[in-house]
Design a protein around this motif. Structure first.
Motif, PDB file in Angstrom:
ATOM      1  N   SER A 219     -13.278   9.197   1.062  1.00  0.00           N
ATOM      2  CA  SER A 219     -12.576  10.485   1.015  1.00  0.00           C
ATOM      3  C   SER A 219     -11.084  10.374   1.294  1.00  0.00           C
ATOM      4  O   SER A 219     -10.440  11.365   1.616  1.00  0.00           O
ATOM      5  N   ALA A 220     -10.528   9.181   1.157  1.00  0.00           N
ATOM      6  CA  ALA A 220      -9.108   8.982   1.462  1.00  0.00           C
ATOM      7  C   ALA A 220      -8.218   9.754   0.500  1.00  0.00           C
ATOM      8  O   ALA A 220      -8.491   9.828  -0.699  1.00  0.00           O
ATOM      9  N   THR A 221      -7.157  10.342   1.049  1.00  0.00           N
ATOM     10  CA  THR A 221      -6.128  10.972   0.218  1.00  0.00           C
ATOM     11  C   THR A 221      -4.931  10.037   0.061  1.00  0.00           C
ATOM     12  O   THR A 221      -4.160  10.160  -0.878  1.00  0.00           O
ATOM     13  N   HIS A 222      -4.772   9.107   1.005  1.00  0.00           N
ATOM     14  CA  HIS A 222      -3.666   8.157   1.004  1.00  0.00           C
ATOM     15  C   HIS A 222      -4.204   6.784   1.401  1.00  0.00           C
ATOM     16  O   HIS A 222      -5.113   6.699   2.237  1.00  0.00           O
ATOM     17  N   ALA A 223      -3.618   5.720   0.821  1.00  0.00           N
ATOM     18  CA  ALA A 223      -4.089   4.376   1.129  1.00  0.00           C
ATOM     19  C   ALA A 223      -3.018   3.349   0.790  1.00  0.00           C
ATOM     20  O   ALA A 223      -2.150   3.596  -0.050  1.00  0.00           O
ATOM     21  N   HIS A 224      -3.118   2.210   1.442  1.00  0.00           N
ATOM     22  CA  HIS A 224      -2.204   1.098   1.140  1.00  0.00           C
ATOM     23  C   HIS A 224      -2.798  -0.200   1.677  1.00  0.00           C
ATOM     24  O   HIS A 224      -3.553  -0.188   2.648  1.00  0.00           O
ATOM     25  N   ASP A 225      -2.430  -1.317   1.032  1.00  0.00           N
ATOM     26  CA  ASP A 225      -2.829  -2.667   1.440  1.00  0.00           C
ATOM     27  C   ASP A 225      -1.586  -3.444   1.841  1.00  0.00           C
ATOM     28  O   ASP A 225      -0.513  -3.192   1.299  1.00  0.00           O
ATOM     29  N   GLY A 226      -1.778  -4.418   2.702  1.00  0.00           N
ATOM     30  CA  GLY A 226      -0.690  -5.319   3.023  1.00  0.00           C
ATOM     31  C   GLY A 226      -1.236  -6.647   3.480  1.00  0.00           C
ATOM     32  O   GLY A 226      -2.385  -6.738   3.912  1.00  0.00           O
ATOM     33  N   LYS A 227      -0.405  -7.673   3.353  1.00  0.00           N
ATOM     34  CA  LYS A 227      -0.838  -8.983   3.828  1.00  0.00           C
ATOM     35  C   LYS A 227       0.338  -9.730   4.424  1.00  0.00           C
ATOM     36  O   LYS A 227       1.489  -9.450   4.105  1.00  0.00           O
ATOM     37  N   ASN A 228       0.011 -10.648   5.291  1.00  0.00           N
ATOM     38  CA  ASN A 228       1.016 -11.536   5.868  1.00  0.00           C
ATOM     39  C   ASN A 228       0.895 -12.849   5.105  1.00  0.00           C
ATOM     40  O   ASN A 228      -0.066 -13.588   5.304  1.00  0.00           O
TER      41      ASN A 228
ATOM     42  N   CYS B 292       0.185 -16.298   7.065  1.00  0.00           N
ATOM     43  CA  CYS B 292      -1.092 -16.687   7.671  1.00  0.00           C
ATOM     44  C   CYS B 292      -2.304 -16.190   6.881  1.00  0.00           C
ATOM     45  O   CYS B 292      -3.421 -16.612   7.146  1.00  0.00           O
ATOM     46  N   GLY B 293      -2.089 -15.284   5.932  1.00  0.00           N
ATOM     47  CA  GLY B 293      -3.191 -14.799   5.116  1.00  0.00           C
ATOM     48  C   GLY B 293      -3.898 -13.565   5.645  1.00  0.00           C
ATOM     49  O   GLY B 293      -4.860 -13.105   5.040  1.00  0.00           O
ATOM     50  N   ASP B 294      -3.447 -12.993   6.771  1.00  0.00           N
ATOM     51  CA  ASP B 294      -4.051 -11.762   7.276  1.00  0.00           C
ATOM     52  C   ASP B 294      -3.886 -10.658   6.226  1.00  0.00           C
ATOM     53  O   ASP B 294      -2.833 -10.544   5.593  1.00  0.00           O
ATOM     54  N   VAL B 295      -4.937  -9.852   6.048  1.00  0.00           N
ATOM     55  CA  VAL B 295      -4.928  -8.758   5.078  1.00  0.00           C
ATOM     56  C   VAL B 295      -5.426  -7.496   5.771  1.00  0.00           C
ATOM     57  O   VAL B 295      -6.413  -7.534   6.508  1.00  0.00           O
TER      58      VAL B 295
ATOM     59  N   LEU C 235       0.570   1.095   7.528  1.00  0.00           N
ATOM     60  CA  LEU C 235       0.501   2.533   7.801  1.00  0.00           C
ATOM     61  C   LEU C 235       1.768   3.249   7.358  1.00  0.00           C
ATOM     62  O   LEU C 235       1.703   4.348   6.787  1.00  0.00           O
ATOM     63  N   GLN C 236       2.927   2.646   7.609  1.00  0.00           N
ATOM     64  CA  GLN C 236       4.201   3.276   7.249  1.00  0.00           C
ATOM     65  C   GLN C 236       4.274   3.558   5.755  1.00  0.00           C
ATOM     66  O   GLN C 236       4.868   4.540   5.331  1.00  0.00           O
ATOM     67  N   THR C 237       3.663   2.713   4.940  1.00  0.00           N
ATOM     68  CA  THR C 237       3.642   2.921   3.489  1.00  0.00           C
ATOM     69  C   THR C 237       2.480   3.817   3.084  1.00  0.00           C
ATOM     70  O   THR C 237       2.613   4.642   2.176  1.00  0.00           O
ATOM     71  N   ALA C 238       1.340   3.682   3.748  1.00  0.00           N
ATOM     72  CA  ALA C 238       0.142   4.454   3.386  1.00  0.00           C
ATOM     73  C   ALA C 238       0.391   5.960   3.457  1.00  0.00           C
ATOM     74  O   ALA C 238      -0.089   6.703   2.595  1.00  0.00           O
TER      75      ALA C 238
ATOM     76  N   PRO D 220       1.005   5.906  -8.972  1.00  0.00           N
ATOM     77  CA  PRO D 220       1.382   4.739  -9.775  1.00  0.00           C
ATOM     78  C   PRO D 220       1.522   3.441  -8.978  1.00  0.00           C
ATOM     79  O   PRO D 220       1.360   2.373  -9.534  1.00  0.00           O
ATOM     80  N   GLY D 221       1.778   3.517  -7.689  1.00  0.00           N
ATOM     81  CA  GLY D 221       1.916   2.307  -6.889  1.00  0.00           C
ATOM     82  C   GLY D 221       0.606   1.580  -6.662  1.00  0.00           C
ATOM     83  O   GLY D 221       0.582   0.435  -6.265  1.00  0.00           O
ATOM     84  N   GLU D 222      -0.500   2.245  -6.927  1.00  0.00           N
ATOM     85  CA  GLU D 222      -1.809   1.628  -6.708  1.00  0.00           C
ATOM     86  C   GLU D 222      -2.341   1.042  -8.002  1.00  0.00           C
ATOM     87  O   GLU D 222      -2.203   1.616  -9.065  1.00  0.00           O
ATOM     88  N   ALA D 223      -2.966  -0.098  -7.909  1.00  0.00           N
ATOM     89  CA  ALA D 223      -3.525  -0.771  -9.082  1.00  0.00           C
ATOM     90  C   ALA D 223      -4.919  -0.235  -9.369  1.00  0.00           C
ATOM     91  O   ALA D 223      -5.906  -0.930  -9.252  1.00  0.00           O
ATOM     92  N   THR D 224      -4.999   1.047  -9.725  1.00  0.00           N
ATOM     93  CA  THR D 224      -6.312   1.636  -9.988  1.00  0.00           C
ATOM     94  C   THR D 224      -6.588   1.776 -11.475  1.00  0.00           C
ATOM     95  O   THR D 224      -7.722   1.757 -11.896  1.00  0.00           O
ATOM     96  N   ASN D 225      -5.554   1.884 -12.289  1.00  0.00           N
ATOM     97  CA  ASN D 225      -5.752   2.077 -13.720  1.00  0.00           C
ATOM     98  C   ASN D 225      -5.183   0.920 -14.528  1.00  0.00           C
ATOM     99  O   ASN D 225      -4.811   1.088 -15.681  1.00  0.00           O
TER     100      ASN D 225
END
Length: 149
Positions: A26-35, A38-41, A117-120, A128-133
């Motif tokens: 049910s998210a209205t906003h979302a974002h991913d990030g990685k370091n 070290c590979g943390d996601v 979180l700051q971007t989410a 458009p920033g999300e790779a959904t389509n």
């Protein structure tokens, strides 16, 4: 400081029994990030109310104890807060929330979820920033231009 000091009890509690970890449909906003070092996601899903409050917050990810425990702490902290409160929550606040003093490299692990979180909060689901389509150009199944040698 020993490694043992870093993994204080509350850190391990959040790592072993994280708050709101998993997919959130049910998210209205979302974002991913990685370091990349070290590979943390970390992936953060938010449900924002019409009056600008975070009704629900969830995270998922993989990585070290610090990155995953701090994400759990952050998600628990921000739920129910206004967008203004969330945006005023600083990197210093995040490090204080985590607790144990960290080396600069380990601070990056702790701050990963805060950066996501700051971007989410500015990233509506399906924007458009999300790779959904397939906007990322990889939907044809071949290598991206950056992957070709």
């Amino acid at each position: 400081m020993s490694e043992q000091d870093i993994y204080e009890e509350h850190v391990l509690d959040h790592y072993e029994d994280p708050y709101h970890r998993g997919p959130f449909e049910s998210a209205t906003h979302a974002h991913d990030g990685k370091n990349p070092l070290c590979g943390d996601v970390i992936h953060i899903d938010l449900k924002l109310s019409d009056d600008g409050k975070i009704d629900e917050a969830w995270f998922d990810g993989q990585g070290c104890v610090i990155s995953q425990a701090s994400a759990s702490m952050l998600i628990e902290k921000i739920e129910g807060k206004s967008l203004k409160e969330v945006l005023q929550f600083s990197a210093t606040d995040m490090l204080e929330l985590f607790g144990p003093k960290l080396t600069p490299n380990r601070q990056k692990c702790c701050l990963l979820s805060w950066r996501v979180l700051q971007t989410a909060v500015h990233s509506p689901v399906g924007s458009p920033g999300e790779a959904t389509n397939g906007e990322d150009g990889a939907s044809f199944g071949g290598p991206s231009l950056g992957e070709e040698s």
